[in-house]
Design an enzyme around this catalytic site. Structure first.
Site, PDB file in Angstrom:
ATOM      1  N   ALA A  17      16.139  -3.748   0.714  1.00  0.00           N
ATOM      2  CA  ALA A  17      15.188  -2.811   1.537  1.00  0.00           C
ATOM      3  C   ALA A  17      14.974  -2.290   1.911  1.00  0.00           C
ATOM      4  O   ALA A  17      14.634  -1.044   1.930  1.00  0.00           O
ATOM      5  CB  ALA A  17      14.178  -4.216   0.742  1.00  0.00           C
ATOM      6  N   ALA A  18      15.246  -2.461   3.835  1.00  0.00           N
ATOM      7  CA  ALA A  18      14.606  -1.627   4.725  1.00  0.00           C
ATOM      8  C   ALA A  18      16.169  -0.390   4.444  1.00  0.00           C
ATOM      9  O   ALA A  18      15.524   0.967   5.012  1.00  0.00           O
ATOM     10  CB  ALA A  18      14.925  -2.352   5.979  1.00  0.00           C
ATOM     11  N   SER A  47      18.802  -2.826  -3.666  1.00  0.00           N
ATOM     12  CA  SER A  47      16.776  -3.170  -3.287  1.00  0.00           C
ATOM     13  C   SER A  47      16.726  -4.388  -4.437  1.00  0.00           C
ATOM     14  O   SER A  47      15.919  -3.790  -5.255  1.00  0.00           O
ATOM     15  CB  SER A  47      16.614  -1.813  -4.224  1.00  0.00           C
ATOM     16  OG  SER A  47      17.152  -0.399  -3.261  1.00  0.00           O
ATOM     17  N   CYS A  51      12.983 -12.321  -2.183  1.00  0.00           N
ATOM     18  CA  CYS A  51      12.232 -14.121  -2.058  1.00  0.00           C
ATOM     19  C   CYS A  51      11.782 -14.436  -4.143  1.00  0.00           C
ATOM     20  O   CYS A  51      11.161 -14.688  -4.322  1.00  0.00           O
ATOM     21  CB  CYS A  51      10.782 -12.226  -1.325  1.00  0.00           C
ATOM     22  SG  CYS A  51      10.608 -12.072   0.122  1.00  0.00           S
ATOM     23  N   VAL A  88      31.426  -2.831   6.391  1.00  0.00           N
ATOM     24  CA  VAL A  88      31.387  -2.590   7.858  1.00  0.00           C
ATOM     25  C   VAL A  88      31.871  -3.320   9.043  1.00  0.00           C
ATOM     26  O   VAL A  88      30.948  -3.882   8.837  1.00  0.00           O
ATOM     27  CB  VAL A  88      29.974  -1.483   8.042  1.00  0.00           C
ATOM     28  CG1 VAL A  88      30.350  -0.976   9.017  1.00  0.00           C
ATOM     29  CG2 VAL A  88      29.722  -0.121   6.945  1.00  0.00           C
ATOM     30  N   ASN A 315      10.667  -3.216   4.078  1.00  0.00           N
ATOM     31  CA  ASN A 315      10.451  -1.504   3.551  1.00  0.00           C
ATOM     32  C   ASN A 315       9.407  -1.486   4.027  1.00  0.00           C
ATOM     33  O   ASN A 315      10.048   0.192   4.136  1.00  0.00           O
ATOM     34  CB  ASN A 315       9.455  -1.913   2.075  1.00  0.00           C
ATOM     35  CG  ASN A 315      10.423  -2.409   0.866  1.00  0.00           C
ATOM     36  OD1 ASN A 315      11.404  -1.749   0.145  1.00  0.00           O
ATOM     37  ND2 ASN A 315      10.468  -4.323   0.519  1.00  0.00           N
ATOM     38  N   TYR A 436     -19.217 -10.607  -3.392  1.00  0.00           N
ATOM     39  CA  TYR A 436     -19.360 -12.827  -3.756  1.00  0.00           C
ATOM     40  C   TYR A 436     -19.966 -12.727  -5.248  1.00  0.00           C
ATOM     41  O   TYR A 436     -20.729 -11.239  -5.324  1.00  0.00           O
ATOM     42  CB  TYR A 436     -20.607 -13.256  -2.935  1.00  0.00           C
ATOM     43  CG  TYR A 436     -21.501 -13.919  -4.091  1.00  0.00           C
ATOM     44  CD1 TYR A 436     -20.484 -15.357  -3.895  1.00  0.00           C
ATOM     45  CD2 TYR A 436     -22.604 -14.065  -4.150  1.00  0.00           C
ATOM     46  CE1 TYR A 436     -20.934 -16.801  -4.120  1.00  0.00           C
ATOM     47  CE2 TYR A 436     -23.197 -15.120  -4.941  1.00  0.00           C
ATOM     48  CZ  TYR A 436     -22.278 -16.286  -5.079  1.00  0.00           C
ATOM     49  OH  TYR A 436     -23.261 -17.379  -5.362  1.00  0.00           O
ATOM     50  N   ARG A 452     -18.013 -19.029  11.053  1.00  0.00           N
ATOM     51  CA  ARG A 452     -19.451 -19.373  11.771  1.00  0.00           C
ATOM     52  C   ARG A 452     -18.636 -20.940  12.926  1.00  0.00           C
ATOM     53  O   ARG A 452     -18.844 -20.946  13.910  1.00  0.00           O
ATOM     54  CB  ARG A 452     -19.852 -19.992  10.913  1.00  0.00           C
ATOM     55  CG  ARG A 452     -20.519 -18.691  10.143  1.00  0.00           C
ATOM     56  CD  ARG A 452     -21.467 -19.198   9.377  1.00  0.00           C
ATOM     57  NE  ARG A 452     -22.459 -19.649   9.405  1.00  0.00           N
ATOM     58  CZ  ARG A 452     -23.658 -20.597   8.648  1.00  0.00           C
ATOM     59  NH1 ARG A 452     -23.167 -20.402   7.483  1.00  0.00           N
ATOM     60  NH2 ARG A 452     -24.657 -21.097   9.055  1.00  0.00           N
TER      61      ARG A 452
END
Length: 462
Positions: A17-18, A47, A51, A88, A315, A436, A452
């Site tokens: 991803a990164a 890529s 998950c 690497v 990402n 709502y 609340r």
């Protein structure tokens, strides 16, 4: 810059991803005539969605390739020199070069860089105990790992599985194995599953897992894994019990894969991840960037560095890095720690701090828990939902939210994630203008009911 070349060279370590997001974004901003891009990936895939692996193993996703967002051929078609099965083995910041080894042939060579991206990801934690590396014991972090686990599941005649650990991966893999017809035991060191939740909320997950037929063993430390004469796993042993197993899945968590960076003298944080600035540039190194599961990030709620290995962040990191490498400007400000998962139809979500996180950073807080429903109570299929909320003592600043419930519960955590990012108080949250209608929510959304109650408790504490 290396003056023997007429264009800059970007080297990327890691093809998920990164790394590939960074490479792709840099390519959008700079053409092949301006920037050469070389990417090294030690596995077979690029890529992909790590998950999604539990859902592939469990059969919800039928084809492995559905998890691949962009193939190696697609990257190469965009003038990215992608080298698969190439690992690497050394970074030389002073010489601005990396050494790579062909996994198949063992041949090694050096490649120079003008700019370097380290996106080496994370590795599953393997406990230091006898049998941890035995055949049939699997970590699940890459598509290669998932493929190996499936091969074991299809090749073994027994139907007993033990999952070690009850975090996100452990819980999701337990469900996947149940779906494949295995008898599943989860051995968990904590008092309840999902240590990313407070124990009172984790108890709800525990009950749901047992409802699926999963055997939960809490407060248990695995001491060794026994093997048979063929070298394959046959049992998992704790302090006082032995659990027969034909396959073992490690769901203990992951650690940043930063051995290369450490050997190169790059700065690491308290969790072992690389330290970067807001542009994702490695601190103290003008021409090196890093992102994804190998870095630590700023927690916007606690103000401390954390290791949060999630594809969403990876990402974003890649986009930021690629923009900066390509001559633009972008930053990654930090995270609030939002995550969501499920066990069967039970949705599990959290964002911000747990009680122990708040205690650790010295915050005084008020905690409230409410019971509500996903829809108006009179509307068909309204399901129960539990919301726990933490607010800072006196100020009322929102500190964290945990939600456990059925359909419609999990993604409500995004309301809290936005409120945390904005630094809202629970009093301010009570006035949020949320959508709502009876099919979607009670007239007072469960998150607002919790806000609340928290606001009232904060007022009473002043």
């Amino acid at each position: 810059m290396n003056m023997s070349r007429t264009r800059e060279r970007l080297v990327v370590i890691g093809g998920d991803a990164a790394g590939m997001s960074a490479a792709s974004q840099a390519r959008r901003l700079k053409g092949p005539g301006e920037l050469e891009i070389v990417a090294f990936e030690r596995g077979h895939f690029t890529s992909y969605s790590a998950c999604g692996i539990p859902y592939w193993v469990g059969g919800d996703v039928t084809d492995r390739d559905e998890l691949v967002a962009r193939t190696p051929e697609e990257h190469r078609a965009r003038d990215i020199d992608l080298r698969l099965r190439t690992e690497v083995t050394e970074i030389d910041p002073a010489g601005r070069r990396v050494r790579a080894r062909d996994v198949e042939s063992g041949a090694e060579s050096w490649t120079s860089y003008d700019k370097l991206v380290i996106a080496t990801g994370a590795r599953p934690i393997r406990p230091d105990m006898p049998g941890a590396d035995a055949a049939g014991v699997h970590g699940v972090q890459t598509l290669d790992d998932g493929q190996a686990l499936l091969a074991t599941l299809e090749g073994t005649r027994g139907r007993r599985a033990v999952v070690v650990g009850a975090g996100y991966i452990g819980v999701e893999m337990a469900e996947a194995l149940i779906n494949r017809g295995y008898e599943v035991t989860v051995v968990n060191r904590g008092s309840e599953p999902m240590s990313t939740l407070d124990p009172d909320m984790g108890r709800l997950v525990h009950e749901a897992m047992e409802g699926l037929g999963i055997t939960m063993v809490n407060d248990a430390e695995v001491t060794k894994i026994l093997t048979g004469e063929d070298g394959g796993v046959r049992a998992v042993v704790t302090q006082d019990r032995e659990f027969p197993a034909d396959v073992v899945v490690l769901g203990i968590g992951v650690r940043p894969e930063t051995a290369l960076a450490k050997a190169a003298g790059l700065p690491l944080g308290p969790h072992g991840g690389l330290l970067t600035d807001r542009s994702m540039r490695v601190r103290g190194h003008e021409d090196i960037w890093s992102g994804g599961d190998c870095v630590e990030v700023l927690d916007l709620v606690s103000g401390q560095e954390r290791h949060v290995p999630l594809g969403t962040h990876a990402n974003k990191h890649g986009q930021v890095i690629g923009t900066n490498v390509g001559g633009g400007y972008a930053t990654f400000p930090g995270v609030v720690g939002t995550a969501v998962s499920k066990v069967c139809d039970l949705e599990i979500a959290r964002t911000g701090l747990r009680e122990k996180d708040a205690h650790r950073v010295g915050l005084r807080f008020e905690a409230v828990t409410i019971e509500s429903t996903s829809r108006a109570g009179y509307y068909p299929n309204a399901s129960p939902m539990t919301v726990k909320m933490l607010a800072e003592h006196r100020t009322g600043r929102l500190l964290g939210v945990q939600i456990v419930g059925r359909e419609g519960a999990g993604k409500r955590v995004d309301i809290a994630a936005v409120a945390l990012t904005a630094g809202m108080t629970v009093e301010q949250m009570t006035a949020l203008d949320l959508g709502y209608a009876p099919p979607f929510s009670p007239v007072w959304d469960p998150v607002l009911v919790a806000a609340r109650k928290a606001a009232a408790k904060v007022r009473g504490s002043v």
